[in-house]
Write a protein that holds these residues in place. Structure first.
Motif, PDB file in Angstrom:
ATOM      1  N   ALA A 150       6.086  11.095   0.679  1.00  0.00           N
ATOM      2  CA  ALA A 150       5.536   9.805   0.261  1.00  0.00           C
ATOM      3  C   ALA A 150       6.453   8.687   0.716  1.00  0.00           C
ATOM      4  N   ASP A 151       5.868   7.564   1.096  1.00  0.00           N
ATOM      5  CA  ASP A 151       6.681   6.391   1.391  1.00  0.00           C
ATOM      6  C   ASP A 151       7.073   5.740   0.059  1.00  0.00           C
ATOM      7  N   THR A 152       7.793   4.635   0.119  1.00  0.00           N
ATOM      8  CA  THR A 152       8.294   3.999  -1.107  1.00  0.00           C
ATOM      9  C   THR A 152       7.991   2.507  -1.160  1.00  0.00           C
ATOM     10  N   ARG A 153       7.159   2.008  -0.260  1.00  0.00           N
ATOM     11  CA  ARG A 153       6.906   0.566  -0.234  1.00  0.00           C
ATOM     12  C   ARG A 153       5.766   0.182  -1.171  1.00  0.00           C
ATOM     13  N   THR A 154       5.962  -0.881  -1.896  1.00  0.00           N
ATOM     14  CA  THR A 154       4.881  -1.512  -2.654  1.00  0.00           C
ATOM     15  C   THR A 154       4.903  -3.000  -2.328  1.00  0.00           C
ATOM     16  N   MET A 212       0.850  -1.183   0.000  1.00  0.00           N
ATOM     17  CA  MET A 212       0.000   0.000   0.000  1.00  0.00           C
ATOM     18  C   MET A 212       0.890   1.239   0.000  1.00  0.00           C
ATOM     19  N   THR A 213       0.394   2.344   0.466  1.00  0.00           N
ATOM     20  CA  THR A 213       1.082   3.627   0.318  1.00  0.00           C
ATOM     21  C   THR A 213       0.596   4.594   1.380  1.00  0.00           C
ATOM     22  N   TYR A 214       1.440   5.556   1.721  1.00  0.00           N
ATOM     23  CA  TYR A 214       0.985   6.719   2.464  1.00  0.00           C
ATOM     24  C   TYR A 214       1.663   7.949   1.880  1.00  0.00           C
ATOM     25  N   CYS A 215       0.861   8.911   1.457  1.00  0.00           N
ATOM     26  CA  CYS A 215       1.355  10.180   0.942  1.00  0.00           C
ATOM     27  C   CYS A 215       0.573  11.303   1.607  1.00  0.00           C
ATOM     28  N   VAL A 216       1.259  12.416   1.879  1.00  0.00           N
ATOM     29  CA  VAL A 216       0.589  13.560   2.499  1.00  0.00           C
ATOM     30  C   VAL A 216       1.166  14.844   1.931  1.00  0.00           C
ATOM     31  N   GLY A 217       0.288  15.820   1.732  1.00  0.00           N
ATOM     32  CA  GLY A 217       0.704  17.137   1.275  1.00  0.00           C
ATOM     33  C   GLY A 217       0.098  18.215   2.150  1.00  0.00           C
ATOM     34  N   LEU A 218       0.887  19.230   2.502  1.00  0.00           N
ATOM     35  CA  LEU A 218       0.413  20.376   3.280  1.00  0.00           C
ATOM     36  C   LEU A 218       0.592  21.640   2.452  1.00  0.00           C
ATOM     37  N   LYS A 219      -0.461  22.449   2.371  1.00  0.00           N
ATOM     38  CA  LYS A 219      -0.394  23.747   1.696  1.00  0.00           C
ATOM     39  C   LYS A 219      -0.409  24.833   2.765  1.00  0.00           C
ATOM     40  N   LEU A 220       0.696  25.546   2.872  1.00  0.00           N
ATOM     41  CA  LEU A 220       0.876  26.524   3.929  1.00  0.00           C
ATOM     42  C   LEU A 220       1.126  27.902   3.340  1.00  0.00           C
ATOM     43  N   GLU A 221       1.094  28.910   4.195  1.00  0.00           N
ATOM     44  CA  GLU A 221       1.364  30.267   3.728  1.00  0.00           C
ATOM     45  C   GLU A 221       2.783  30.384   3.173  1.00  0.00           C
ATOM     46  N   ARG A 222       3.714  29.634   3.759  1.00  0.00           N
ATOM     47  CA  ARG A 222       5.113  29.709   3.337  1.00  0.00           C
ATOM     48  C   ARG A 222       5.444  28.767   2.190  1.00  0.00           C
ATOM     49  N   GLY A 223       4.507  27.886   1.811  1.00  0.00           N
ATOM     50  CA  GLY A 223       4.784  26.976   0.712  1.00  0.00           C
ATOM     51  C   GLY A 223       4.104  25.635   0.879  1.00  0.00           C
ATOM     52  N   ASN A 242       1.031   0.073  10.552  1.00  0.00           N
ATOM     53  CA  ASN A 242       0.670  -0.517   9.264  1.00  0.00           C
ATOM     54  C   ASN A 242       1.926  -0.986   8.533  1.00  0.00           C
ATOM     55  N   LEU A 243       2.044  -2.294   8.362  1.00  0.00           N
ATOM     56  CA  LEU A 243       3.227  -2.865   7.725  1.00  0.00           C
ATOM     57  C   LEU A 243       3.255  -2.645   6.219  1.00  0.00           C
ATOM     58  N   SER A 244       2.142  -2.221   5.627  1.00  0.00           N
ATOM     59  CA  SER A 244       2.114  -2.015   4.183  1.00  0.00           C
ATOM     60  C   SER A 244       2.712  -0.665   3.784  1.00  0.00           C
ATOM     61  N   VAL A 245       3.070   0.151   4.775  1.00  0.00           N
ATOM     62  CA  VAL A 245       3.749   1.417   4.531  1.00  0.00           C
ATOM     63  C   VAL A 245       5.177   1.274   5.038  1.00  0.00           C
ATOM     64  N   GLY A 246       6.157   1.689   4.229  1.00  0.00           N
ATOM     65  CA  GLY A 246       7.536   1.469   4.642  1.00  0.00           C
ATOM     66  C   GLY A 246       8.490   2.535   4.149  1.00  0.00           C
ATOM     67  N   MET A 247       9.616   2.617   4.820  1.00  0.00           N
ATOM     68  CA  MET A 247      10.673   3.549   4.456  1.00  0.00           C
ATOM     69  C   MET A 247      11.467   2.979   3.283  1.00  0.00           C
ATOM     70  N   PRO A 248      12.242   3.856   2.606  1.00  0.00           N
ATOM     71  CA  PRO A 248      12.482   5.267   2.898  1.00  0.00           C
ATOM     72  C   PRO A 248      11.307   6.171   2.561  1.00  0.00           C
ATOM     73  N   ILE A 249      11.379   7.417   3.079  1.00  0.00           N
ATOM     74  CA  ILE A 249      10.362   8.436   2.844  1.00  0.00           C
ATOM     75  C   ILE A 249      10.981   9.528   1.977  1.00  0.00           C
ATOM     76  N   ASP A 250      10.320   9.854   0.868  1.00  0.00           N
ATOM     77  CA  ASP A 250      10.755  10.962   0.027  1.00  0.00           C
ATOM     78  C   ASP A 250      10.037  12.234   0.477  1.00  0.00           C
ATOM     79  N   ASN A 286       6.330 -10.386  -1.556  1.00  0.00           N
ATOM     80  CA  ASN A 286       6.696  -9.631  -2.758  1.00  0.00           C
ATOM     81  C   ASN A 286       6.651  -8.135  -2.441  1.00  0.00           C
ATOM     82  N   VAL A 287       7.651  -7.694  -1.696  1.00  0.00           N
ATOM     83  CA  VAL A 287       7.733  -6.301  -1.254  1.00  0.00           C
ATOM     84  C   VAL A 287       8.902  -5.635  -1.977  1.00  0.00           C
ATOM     85  N   ALA A 288       8.671  -4.434  -2.477  1.00  0.00           N
ATOM     86  CA  ALA A 288       9.711  -3.727  -3.218  1.00  0.00           C
ATOM     87  C   ALA A 288       9.651  -2.239  -2.900  1.00  0.00           C
ATOM     88  N   THR A 289      10.667  -1.516  -3.363  1.00  0.00           N
ATOM     89  CA  THR A 289      10.750  -0.069  -3.159  1.00  0.00           C
ATOM     90  C   THR A 289      10.622   0.635  -4.500  1.00  0.00           C
TER      91      THR A 289
END
Length: 244
Positions: free
Chosen positions: A17-21, A1-12, A189-197, A27-30
């Motif tokens: 995003a994680d990199t696990r699939t 699976m995946t976890y991605c998050v984005g924040l929109k702030l006044e400064r930018g 959640n084991l379906s989310v894994g490092m590294p994190i971009d 059958n786990v890969a990056t």
């Protein structure tokens, strides 16, 4: 699976995003899920993907191909979009184009056409913007009332974002918050894994130079995880016990 998050702030923007699939427990890969297109001085566009890996890679490849085709006057691309809204429409159209090509074949093999994207960035002439794009190609936009968007396994990392996120946060402070959100997700959640971009984008910089990859042995992330656990234990201990 995946976890991605984005924040929109006044400064930018802060995008991570994680990199696990995985296609089963053995059958786990990056794979990189955070993709950046940059036109220095004019625009920075970041796209993060969750869902069927083959579909998300097809969408990203199609968008990249259209950049080179546009140089020959063939089609509109992310580099010619006049606003981030138009860029979101281009991503949505790419999703629909891939569905038209692969959707029937996926359905015939009982596979879902399941993808979502986070699109964030800034085009000269407007403020940074952040969108969530769905499998149908439609999308929503982050607002001052809801300055963050998540895709994938978002439920474990959402509570801290709900409680702490503010539009006036410094980017470094917001990045810390995002990494705490990832830490909670990784613990549960084991379906989310490092590294994190991770990408930090400063408003009006039109540069994507603040990118990094957080590996498992990253000392800051290790300290953050340890300190967060200790602070939570202290907070629980300080709250009066329930009596009946």
């Amino acid at each position: 699976m995946t976890y991605c998050v984005g924040l929109k702030l006044e400064r930018g923007l802060v995008m991570a995003a994680d990199t696990r699939t995985n296609a089963g427990f053995d059958n786990v890969a990056t794979y990189k899920k955070l993709h950046v297109w940059e036109k220095p001085g004019d625009r920075v566009i970041c796209l993060m993907a969750a869902g069927n890996l083959a579909v998300t890679q097809s969408v990203v490849s199609l968008l990249s191909e259209r950049l080179s085709r546009e140089e020959n006057g063939a089609s509109k691309s992310l580099f010619s979009a006049e606003t981030m809204f138009q860029a979101a429409r281009l991503v949505g159209q790419a999703v629909r184009d891939v569905r038209a090509i692969d959707g029937d074949a996926l359905a015939a093999n009982s596979e879902n056409f399941s993808v979502t994207f986070l699109l964030g960035g800034q085009i000269r002439g407007e403020a940074p913007r952040l969108f969530q794009i769905y499998s149908a190609g439609n999308f929503i936009e982050a607002s001052p009332d809801t300055p963050f968007l998540q895709i994938g396994e978002h439920k474990y990392g959402k509570p801290i974002l709900d409680r702490v996120t503010r539009s006036d946060m410094r980017l470094g402070q917001a990045a810390k918050l995002v990494l705490l959100s990832f830490n909670s997700t990784l613990r549960s959640n084991l379906s989310v894994g490092m590294p994190i971009d991770l990408l930090l984008y400063n408003t009006d910089s039109f540069s994507a130079h603040r990118q990094t990859r957080i590996e498992e042995d990253n000392p800051y992330f290790a300290d953050l995880s340890h300190m967060w656990s200790e602070k939570l234990r202290d907070a629980v201990a300080e709250i009066p016990d329930f009596e009946i």
